[in-house]
Structures are given as C-alpha cells and as structure tokens.
Design a protein around this motif. Structure first.
Motif, PDB file in Angstrom:
ATOM      1  N   THR A 105       0.830  -1.199   0.000  1.00  0.00           N
ATOM      2  CA  THR A 105       0.000   0.000   0.000  1.00  0.00           C
ATOM      3  C   THR A 105       0.866   1.251   0.000  1.00  0.00           C
ATOM      4  OG1 THR A 105      -1.774  -1.150   1.175  1.00  0.00           O
ATOM      5  CG2 THR A 105      -1.801   1.250   1.235  1.00  0.00           C
ATOM      6  N   SER A 106       1.919   1.244   0.804  1.00  0.00           N
ATOM      7  CA  SER A 106       2.839   2.384   0.861  1.00  0.00           C
ATOM      8  C   SER A 106       3.527   2.590  -0.482  1.00  0.00           C
ATOM      9  CB  SER A 106       3.875   2.146   1.962  1.00  0.00           C
ATOM     10  OG  SER A 106       4.824   3.176   2.000  1.00  0.00           O
ATOM     11  N   ARG A 107       3.946   1.490  -1.110  1.00  0.00           N
ATOM     12  CA  ARG A 107       4.600   1.603  -2.421  1.00  0.00           C
ATOM     13  C   ARG A 107       3.656   2.187  -3.456  1.00  0.00           C
ATOM     14  NH1 ARG A 107       6.612  -4.139  -2.234  1.00  0.00           N
ATOM     15  NH2 ARG A 107       5.478  -4.397  -4.187  1.00  0.00           N
ATOM     16  N   ARG A 108       2.431   1.699  -3.481  1.00  0.00           N
ATOM     17  CA  ARG A 108       1.464   2.195  -4.457  1.00  0.00           C
ATOM     18  C   ARG A 108       1.171   3.676  -4.246  1.00  0.00           C
ATOM     19  NH1 ARG A 108      -2.802  -2.927  -4.318  1.00  0.00           N
ATOM     20  NH2 ARG A 108      -1.733  -4.211  -5.896  1.00  0.00           N
ATOM     21  N   ALA A 109       1.048   4.077  -2.989  1.00  0.00           N
ATOM     22  CA  ALA A 109       0.762   5.482  -2.686  1.00  0.00           C
ATOM     23  C   ALA A 109       1.893   6.386  -3.166  1.00  0.00           C
ATOM     24  CB  ALA A 109       0.539   5.658  -1.195  1.00  0.00           C
ATOM     25  N   ALA A 110       3.120   5.862  -3.166  1.00  0.00           N
ATOM     26  CA  ALA A 110       4.268   6.649  -3.625  1.00  0.00           C
ATOM     27  C   ALA A 110       4.442   6.609  -5.137  1.00  0.00           C
ATOM     28  CB  ALA A 110       5.542   6.139  -2.952  1.00  0.00           C
ATOM     29  N   GLY A 111       3.630   5.788  -5.827  1.00  0.00           N
ATOM     30  CA  GLY A 111       3.735   5.685  -7.274  1.00  0.00           C
ATOM     31  C   GLY A 111       4.759   4.683  -7.749  1.00  0.00           C
TER      32      GLY A 111
END
Length: 250
Positions: A105-111
């Motif tokens: 989730t953190s990776r996706r939020a950062a793009g």
C-alpha cells in the motif's frame, strides 16, 4: 532538517557530491561496489533502500539516459537524497519515493509500480532483528537491522518491482547468501556471485549478487575481488572502482 550534517563528501573522484549525517550510517565502499554493477541497467533504475542516494545518484551519472527512483522510508534520509539529487544537477532524472518497500500500500501510494524497473539495486540492512545489539542511533539502527520478514521478504519485494528480463544487483554479507539465493529461486536466473575480500587469501567480507528476472541461465561464481594490498593500500582495481573508472563484469 534536525540531523547535524557533514560538509560535502566527494565520491567518484569528485564527480558525486553528497551531504550526509555527521554521525550514524555513512556511505562507503559498499555503495561504490554496488553502483559499479551491471554494464547496462536500462532506462528505469530503482535504488531500493537508497539512504541519502549514493548508489542511485552514481548510477544516474554513469547512465545519462536512465531515470532513477530512490526508494527510502526514513524521512531525514529521503530529504537528504532530494537535496543530493539537486546538488548534483540530477533532479530532472532522479525521483525520491518516500515509502516502505515492504508495504504494498505504501509503495502504491508513492507511485512505485510492480514490474516497472529495468534494473534494481539494493544494499539492504545486513542484520536480522535480534541478531546484533541494536544501535541507540535510530537512523543507524534502521540502516543496519532488518524488520519483520527479514532478508527473504526484502529480496522478494525488490524482485516484484523488476520488469520481465529486468536485472537485479545487491550486496550482502556472506552468511546471508543462502537466504538470498532461496528468495531468488524460480524468480532470477543468470545469477552471478562475486566474493569481495579485504585482502587476497582472506575470507570474503561481502558478496555481490546479480541476476536477470525470468532467465534460465545457470549460476556462475566469479573470481574474487580483493580491495587492499598487504600494506593496506587499495589495489589498482579498487582504486579504479572508487574513481568510477571501471565497471564490474556482468
């Protein structure tokens, strides 16, 4: 920025300028060796666990047509990585993604998308939680000690970011090699193991591992790399690597 900073440190014969904390984890030979791996990293490079950005910025200098994502979860280190990107006039090709590599989730939020990297480089924390005395310096501890899931989860997360046929490079301790190879099984081929020795005749202190996602080529063990002469001076090859004048063979 709350951390006390050193004056600029110069790497690669002065071509790479770095600001970093005056205490705690410091950039050194490990970063130089990792950045010298893979002759053709391709158009989209990820430096996973980038710290202040030394490896990714060195790659951006070496590969002028590549874009680089510096992935770092520590806010102070990420801020320094952004500052170092600007300091070296690389901000147009280097992005700092402040996220937790192990949290999808953190990776996706950062793009940071899966299968987006043509090459991924990583110098992960070397020690499993509980295996060493944890430093009271929180930044140093985070740089040296892995969280839950250990190295297996770290390597698997890195490999999920690689595009098919993408290339992987990492540095680790010799005792971690079995766990690294286990995490790479059925995911990477053309694995190449390069032992790094302080001096000829001594046991390896570090291991450089590279491979290609989806390849079925066999594993190879390269001749060892010695960093120092008997009198403590760098070997000619180590000097060339520190100056950015040599790339380690694939």
């Amino acid at each position: 920025m709350s951390a006390r900073l050193n004056d600029e440190d110069l790497l690669l014969d002065g071509r790479l300028r770095l600001r970093q904390r005056a205490s705690g984890h410091r950039v050194g030979t490990d970063a130089i060796l990792l950045a010298a791996m893979l002759s053709d990293p391709g158009p989209q490079i990820v430096d996973a666990g980038a710290g202040v950005g030394a490896v990714g910025l060195a790659l951006a200098l070496r590969a002028p047509h590549s874009c680089v994502n510096l992935v770092e979860r520590d806010p102070e280190a990420a801020e320094l990585a952004r500052a170092n990107s600007a300091l070296n006039d690389l901000a147009s090709r280097v992005s700092v993604l402040e996220c937790d590599l192990l949290d999808l989730t953190s990776r996706r939020a950062a793009g940071l998308a899966n299968e987006s990297a043509s090459a991924l480089y990583t110098n992960p924390p070397f020690y499993a939680a509980g295996s060493v005395r944890r430093s009271p310096d929180l930044a140093r501890a985070a740089a040296h000690v892995l969280g839950p899931g250990g190295l297996d989860q770290w390597v698997r997360a890195c490999l999920s970011l690689l595009a098919p046929d993408g290339r992987f490079a990492m540095i680790c301790l010799p005792e971690a090699l079995g766990e690294v190879l286990g995490a790479c099984e059925n995911r990477l081929g053309a694995l190449r193991i390069l032992p790094v020795h302080a001096r000829l005749g001594e046991d390896a202190r570090r291991i450089l591992v590279s491979g290609r996602k989806g390849s079925r080529a066999p594993l190879a063990i390269a001749p060892g790399l010695a960093l120092h002469e008997a009198d403590g001076r760098f070997t000619p090859r180590a000097q060339a690597l520190h100056r950015g004048q040599e790339i380690l063979p694939d």
